[in-house]
Write a protein that holds these residues in place. Structure first.
Motif, PDB file in Angstrom:
ATOM      1  N   UNK A   1       0.834  -1.234   0.113  1.00  0.00           N
ATOM      2  CA  UNK A   1       0.053  -0.157   0.010  1.00  0.00           C
ATOM      3  C   UNK A   1       0.935   1.227   0.084  1.00  0.00           C
ATOM      4  N   UNK A   2       1.896   1.189   0.578  1.00  0.00           N
ATOM      5  CA  UNK A   2       3.065   2.359   0.617  1.00  0.00           C
ATOM      6  C   UNK A   2       3.277   2.491  -0.834  1.00  0.00           C
ATOM      7  N   UNK A   3       3.736   1.505  -1.406  1.00  0.00           N
ATOM      8  CA  UNK A   3       4.376   1.700  -2.894  1.00  0.00           C
ATOM      9  C   UNK A   3       3.275   2.283  -3.834  1.00  0.00           C
ATOM     10  N   UNK A   4       2.063   2.110  -3.449  1.00  0.00           N
ATOM     11  CA  UNK A   4       0.991   2.397  -3.986  1.00  0.00           C
ATOM     12  C   UNK A   4       1.007   4.259  -3.828  1.00  0.00           C
ATOM     13  N   UNK A   5       0.934   4.693  -2.848  1.00  0.00           N
ATOM     14  CA  UNK A   5       1.078   5.919  -2.464  1.00  0.00           C
ATOM     15  C   UNK A   5       2.320   6.646  -3.181  1.00  0.00           C
ATOM     16  N   UNK A   6       3.264   6.131  -3.468  1.00  0.00           N
ATOM     17  CA  UNK A   6       4.263   6.327  -4.156  1.00  0.00           C
ATOM     18  C   UNK A   6       3.798   6.534  -5.933  1.00  0.00           C
ATOM     19  N   UNK A   7       3.391   5.524  -6.496  1.00  0.00           N
ATOM     20  CA  UNK A   7       2.940   5.342  -7.557  1.00  0.00           C
ATOM     21  C   UNK A   7       1.803   6.394  -7.981  1.00  0.00           C
ATOM     22  N   UNK A   8       1.204   6.705  -6.955  1.00  0.00           N
ATOM     23  CA  UNK A   8      -0.151   7.841  -7.125  1.00  0.00           C
ATOM     24  C   UNK A   8       0.351   9.159  -6.843  1.00  0.00           C
ATOM     25  N   UNK A   9       1.663   9.593  -6.988  1.00  0.00           N
ATOM     26  CA  UNK A   9       2.239  10.701  -6.864  1.00  0.00           C
ATOM     27  C   UNK A   9       2.193  11.583  -5.437  1.00  0.00           C
TER      28      UNK A   9
END
Length: 460
Positions: free
Chosen positions: A410-418
């Motif tokens: 989920x933290x990786x998704x935060x990065x991918x979402x900008x």
């Protein structure tokens, strides 16, 4: 004296018989009014679906494919609503308005398995009981199938008696199950005490250096319930395993070092569930302990907000804001709680719902019900895992289980979402080895201040 929960306007109270030191005599005093409530509900459910009789099979065992081994038996929750029998199969509750309810009780001739003991206890005097020796012997004791509402699983079918679960009846019965009788609350208090005793044993095992499996065994021993008797599979997670929401692997070796311990485990009593979660730090003076303490304080404030007229969806959103405020205070978040909620960042740290209804089932029915005639209330946008959307009313029992987790995916998704700039990643790296925090209590909504069933049990 009337022993039912009274719900008149803003007033709601439990009778004096429901003291914390509940005993069998108290349960016996509460049961008749509980049964009267179920009869009245059944009368209305039958009227709504146009049937004359209510039939509730206890259920039948499920067997594994290509084998004669059965899965752990789970009784029909509608059956155990009427009486405290949770292990009997191929039995039936039969109710016809205006008549005494009937129990058709299977006590087979069997030398392979333990035969159920004859019915006894506070409830037997209220039923006409018919003992049968085979499932088929129930057939002449049942009213006509065509005029019956049969509530249960499909595999309970017997001859012409196939569960049809009329929707109008289910909508009404499930909705009304949200309002617990005094008898039900008393049994839930007993489940709480059993679970709390086991939670204390689990914490001792953790501090003694046990593995996840060892802690689990200590819990079951203290609860005096095995994996088929507790209401759900125990979640026993050390260190980073606490970041797996439904972690049930039970490692056989303790990590070195053991930094943190998250346990989500319950107990059952007469078919009613307790659902409790606690999180512990090995170092009681460190920063992770301080974070646990902050979540615990916020959780208690959330429990205090379980008030009649409060929208559970709003409690969930408010929980996001409170938890993100904690993460900002601890330097994990660099943006406001409002900004974290609006951008979806908060869901990376708190990805599940605030809680759910609890009672005969851990995730009890009717959490989304719009009324007793059907329909559902949508979840708030962006919160797909919330399990309750109703406005709280007296008699409801709900869980309150906020959590903060450090989940790589989920933290990786935060990065991918900008939105990576919203987070101090060094602080995330500091807390990541601890996995996560979840604290959960079961709370009764009343016409006044809520009653936290779990904290009361820990205090007792």
């Amino acid at each position: 004296m009337q022993a039912a929960l009274t719900r008149t306007g803003a007033e709601w109270a439990l009778p004096a018989a429901t003291s914390p030191r509940m005993n069998t005599v108290d349960i016996a005093a509460l049961y008749p009014q509980h049964l009267a409530t179920l009869k009245a509900r059944a009368d209305e459910a039958l009227a709504r679906c146009g049937r004359d009789h209510l039939l509730v099979p206890s259920g039948r065992r499920h067997y594994q494919a290509f084998d004669d081994r059965d899965y752990a038996f789970a009784v029909n929750p509608h059956f155990k609503h009427w009486l405290p029998l949770t292990t009997v199969t191929d039995s039936w509750v039969v109710y016809t308005p205006g008549q005494r309810p009937k129990l058709v009780f299977l006590q087979p001739l069997d030398y392979w398995h333990v035969v159920p003991e004859s019915p006894s206890g506070w409830w037997v005097e209220h039923f006409d009981i018919h003992v049968i020796r085979s499932a088929e012997e129930a057939l002449p004791l049942l009213p006509p199938a065509a005029r019956s509402a049969i509530i249960g699983e499909a595999n309970s079918a017997l001859g012409d008696y196939t569960p049809d679960n009329p929707q109008a009846a289910l909508d009404y019965l499930h909705y009304q199950r949200s309002y617990k009788t005094a008898y039900e609350v008393a049994l839930m208090r007993q489940a709480q005490r059993r679970a709390v005793h086991a939670h204390r044993a689990a914490e001792r095992a953790f501090r003694a250096g046990e593995s996840e499996f060892g802690i689990h065994m200590a819990y079951c021993l203290a609860a005096q319930q095995d994996a088929t008797e507790v209401p759900y599979q125990n979640i026993v997670a050390l260190n980073r395993n606490g970041a797996v929401l439904h972690y049930t692997e039970l490692g056989r070796s303790a990590p070195d070092p053991s930094l943190s311990f998250l346990i989500d485990a319950g107990a059952s009593h007469c078919g009613y569930a307790a659902d409790i979660t606690r999180t512990y730090a090995a170092d009681r003076t460190g920063e992770f302990q301080a974070l646990v303490d902050a979540v615990d304080a916020a959780q208690q404030a959330m429990c205090a907000s379980v008030r009649a007229g409060t929208d559970y969806r709003q409690l969930h959103v408010d929980a996001h804001l409170a938890l993100m405020g904690i993460l900002r205070e601890f330097g994990v978040l660099k943006v406001s709680p409002e900004a974290a909620l609006a951008t979806g960042v908060s869901a990376a740290f708190f990805p599940h719902g605030l809680g759910h209804p609890i009672g005969l089932q851990v995730h009890d029915v009717a959490g989304f019900a719009a009324s007793d005639r059907g329909g559902s209330i949508d979840r708030p946008a962006g919160h797909p895992f919330l399990r309750m959307t109703r406005v709280l009313e007296p008699g409801m029992v709900v869980t309150i289980e906020p959590g903060i987790y450090f989940i790589d995916m989920l933290l990786d998704e935060v990065r991918r979402n900008g939105h990576g700039d919203s987070i101090d990643w060094a602080r995330v790296d500091f807390f990541r080895p601890y996995g996560g925090i979840r604290i959960e209590d079961d709370v009764l909504c009343t016409g006044d201040a809520p009653e936290n069933l779990t904290r009361a049990a820990f205090a007792g």
